[in-house]
Design a protein around this motif. Structure first.
Motif, PDB file in Angstrom:
ATOM      1  N   MET A  24       0.816  -1.192   0.000  1.00 32.58           N
ATOM      2  CA  MET A  24       0.000   0.000   0.000  1.00 32.58           C
ATOM      3  C   MET A  24       0.864   1.261   0.000  1.00 32.58           C
ATOM      4  O   MET A  24       0.339   2.356  -0.112  1.00 32.58           O
ATOM      5  N   ASN A  25       2.149   1.089   0.079  1.00 35.70           N
ATOM      6  CA  ASN A  25       3.063   2.229   0.024  1.00 35.70           C
ATOM      7  C   ASN A  25       3.835   2.280  -1.285  1.00 35.70           C
ATOM      8  O   ASN A  25       4.820   2.997  -1.396  1.00 35.70           O
ATOM      9  N   ASP A  26       3.406   1.526  -2.268  1.00 32.25           N
ATOM     10  CA  ASP A  26       4.080   1.461  -3.562  1.00 32.25           C
ATOM     11  C   ASP A  26       4.008   2.812  -4.268  1.00 32.25           C
ATOM     12  O   ASP A  26       2.920   3.372  -4.452  1.00 32.25           O
ATOM     13  N   THR A  27       5.131   3.346  -4.674  1.00 32.11           N
ATOM     14  CA  THR A  27       5.164   4.651  -5.347  1.00 32.11           C
ATOM     15  C   THR A  27       4.626   4.590  -6.775  1.00 32.11           C
ATOM     16  O   THR A  27       4.383   5.627  -7.382  1.00 32.11           O
ATOM     17  N   LEU A  28       4.442   3.388  -7.301  1.00 30.59           N
ATOM     18  CA  LEU A  28       3.942   3.242  -8.673  1.00 30.59           C
ATOM     19  C   LEU A  28       2.417   3.149  -8.735  1.00 30.59           C
ATOM     20  O   LEU A  28       1.851   3.074  -9.823  1.00 30.59           O
ATOM     21  N   LEU A  29       1.738   3.171  -7.580  1.00 31.19           N
ATOM     22  CA  LEU A  29       0.277   3.096  -7.582  1.00 31.19           C
ATOM     23  C   LEU A  29      -0.333   4.273  -8.326  1.00 31.19           C
ATOM     24  O   LEU A  29       0.131   5.403  -8.213  1.00 31.19           O
ATOM     25  N   ILE A  63      -6.133  -1.638  -7.753  1.00 28.22           N
ATOM     26  CA  ILE A  63      -6.660  -2.474  -6.675  1.00 28.22           C
ATOM     27  C   ILE A  63      -5.478  -3.097  -5.937  1.00 28.22           C
ATOM     28  O   ILE A  63      -4.549  -3.618  -6.547  1.00 28.22           O
ATOM     29  N   VAL A  64      -5.541  -3.037  -4.606  1.00 34.72           N
ATOM     30  CA  VAL A  64      -4.516  -3.626  -3.747  1.00 34.72           C
ATOM     31  C   VAL A  64      -5.182  -4.721  -2.933  1.00 34.72           C
ATOM     32  O   VAL A  64      -6.252  -4.513  -2.366  1.00 34.72           O
ATOM     33  N   THR A  67      -4.831  -7.211   0.280  1.00 36.64           N
ATOM     34  CA  THR A  67      -4.096  -7.397   1.527  1.00 36.64           C
ATOM     35  C   THR A  67      -4.751  -8.506   2.331  1.00 36.64           C
ATOM     36  O   THR A  67      -5.808  -9.021   1.940  1.00 36.64           O
ATOM     37  N   ASP A  68      -4.160  -8.847   3.464  1.00 35.71           N
ATOM     38  CA  ASP A  68      -4.784  -9.840   4.331  1.00 35.71           C
ATOM     39  C   ASP A  68      -6.039  -9.275   4.999  1.00 35.71           C
ATOM     40  O   ASP A  68      -6.795 -10.001   5.627  1.00 35.71           O
ATOM     41  N   ARG A  69      -6.290  -7.982   4.842  1.00 34.88           N
ATOM     42  CA  ARG A  69      -7.495  -7.333   5.380  1.00 34.88           C
ATOM     43  C   ARG A  69      -8.550  -7.121   4.307  1.00 34.88           C
ATOM     44  O   ARG A  69      -9.600  -6.547   4.569  1.00 34.88           O
ATOM     45  N   GLY A  70      -8.291  -7.532   3.077  1.00 31.47           N
ATOM     46  CA  GLY A  70      -9.283  -7.401   2.023  1.00 31.47           C
ATOM     47  C   GLY A  70      -8.772  -6.654   0.811  1.00 31.47           C
ATOM     48  O   GLY A  70      -7.570  -6.442   0.640  1.00 31.47           O
ATOM     49  N   PHE A  71      -9.707  -6.232  -0.035  1.00 32.33           N
ATOM     50  CA  PHE A  71      -9.411  -5.544  -1.280  1.00 32.33           C
ATOM     51  C   PHE A  71      -9.631  -4.043  -1.092  1.00 32.33           C
ATOM     52  O   PHE A  71     -10.611  -3.631  -0.481  1.00 32.33           O
ATOM     53  N   PHE A  72      -8.721  -3.238  -1.652  1.00 36.03           N
ATOM     54  CA  PHE A  72      -8.813  -1.789  -1.533  1.00 36.03           C
ATOM     55  C   PHE A  72      -8.504  -1.155  -2.889  1.00 36.03           C
ATOM     56  O   PHE A  72      -7.661  -1.648  -3.628  1.00 36.03           O
ATOM     57  N   VAL A  73      -9.175  -0.061  -3.199  1.00 40.50           N
ATOM     58  CA  VAL A  73      -8.889   0.697  -4.414  1.00 40.50           C
ATOM     59  C   VAL A  73      -8.123   1.946  -4.000  1.00 40.50           C
ATOM     60  O   VAL A  73      -8.458   2.600  -3.013  1.00 40.50           O
ATOM     61  N   PHE A  74      -7.071   2.248  -4.749  1.00 37.18           N
ATOM     62  CA  PHE A  74      -6.239   3.412  -4.450  1.00 37.18           C
ATOM     63  C   PHE A  74      -6.952   4.656  -4.940  1.00 37.18           C
ATOM     64  O   PHE A  74      -7.329   4.765  -6.098  1.00 37.18           O
ATOM     65  N   ARG A  75      -7.163   5.613  -4.042  1.00 37.42           N
ATOM     66  CA  ARG A  75      -7.848   6.858  -4.373  1.00 37.42           C
ATOM     67  C   ARG A  75      -6.881   7.990  -4.693  1.00 37.42           C
ATOM     68  O   ARG A  75      -7.274   9.010  -5.209  1.00 37.42           O
ATOM     69  N   GLY A  76      -5.618   7.833  -4.320  1.00 38.56           N
ATOM     70  CA  GLY A  76      -4.630   8.873  -4.547  1.00 38.56           C
ATOM     71  C   GLY A  76      -4.028   9.344  -3.241  1.00 38.56           C
ATOM     72  O   GLY A  76      -4.400   8.884  -2.169  1.00 38.56           O
ATOM     73  N   PRO A  77      -3.097  10.279  -3.323  1.00 36.68           N
ATOM     74  CA  PRO A  77      -2.491  10.790  -2.097  1.00 36.68           C
ATOM     75  C   PRO A  77      -3.485  11.639  -1.309  1.00 36.68           C
ATOM     76  O   PRO A  77      -4.339  12.315  -1.887  1.00 36.68           O
ATOM     77  N   ALA A  78      -3.362  11.578   0.009  1.00 39.96           N
ATOM     78  CA  ALA A  78      -4.218  12.373   0.891  1.00 39.96           C
ATOM     79  C   ALA A  78      -3.806  13.834   0.823  1.00 39.96           C
ATOM     80  O   ALA A  78      -2.790  14.180   0.208  1.00 39.96           O
ATOM     81  N   ALA A  79      -4.575  14.681   1.466  1.00 40.49           N
ATOM     82  CA  ALA A  79      -4.312  16.118   1.452  1.00 40.49           C
ATOM     83  C   ALA A  79      -2.928  16.463   1.994  1.00 40.49           C
ATOM     84  O   ALA A  79      -2.329  17.459   1.581  1.00 40.49           O
ATOM     85  N   ASP A  80      -2.398  15.615   2.892  1.00 43.89           N
ATOM     86  CA  ASP A  80      -1.068  15.904   3.447  1.00 43.89           C
ATOM     87  C   ASP A  80       0.054  15.619   2.451  1.00 43.89           C
ATOM     88  O   ASP A  80       1.204  15.953   2.691  1.00 43.89           O
ATOM     89  N   GLY A  81      -0.268  14.975   1.319  1.00 44.82           N
ATOM     90  CA  GLY A  81       0.724  14.693   0.286  1.00 44.82           C
ATOM     91  C   GLY A  81       1.627  13.520   0.589  1.00 44.82           C
ATOM     92  O   GLY A  81       2.464  13.144  -0.234  1.00 44.82           O
ATOM     93  N   VAL A  82       1.487  12.921   1.759  1.00 44.54           N
ATOM     94  CA  VAL A  82       2.350  11.809   2.159  1.00 44.54           C
ATOM     95  C   VAL A  82       1.550  10.513   2.275  1.00 44.54           C
ATOM     96  O   VAL A  82       1.961   9.477   1.770  1.00 44.54           O
TER      97      VAL A  82
END
Length: 61
Positions: free
Chosen positions: A1-6, A11-12, A14-29
């Motif tokens: 979930m920290n992949d810079t190529l996302l 879709i990611v 994980t052992d917690r389920g499926f997640f769609v990447f929405r983009g960087p948060a407002a903090d940019g990090v």
């Protein structure tokens, strides 16, 4: 979930389920993700986030 190529929409899995990447948060990090239903589970099966019933068997609100 920290992949810079996302890219938005990726879709990611994980052992917690499926997640769609929405983009960087407002903090940019921080990266923002949204849970998506497991495509292997029927839509109304307990354990699926989109289920109409909770994991304890009771109907969701």
């Amino acid at each position: 979930m920290n992949d810079t190529l996302l890219q938005k929409g990726d879709i990611v899995v994980t052992d917690r389920g499926f997640f769609v990447f929405r983009g960087p948060a407002a903090d940019g990090v921080t990266n923002e993700f949204a849970r998506v239903p497991d495509p292997a589970l029927p839509a109304n099966q307990p354990g699926n986030p989109a289920a109409k019933h909770r994991s304890d068997g009771r109907r969701a609100n």
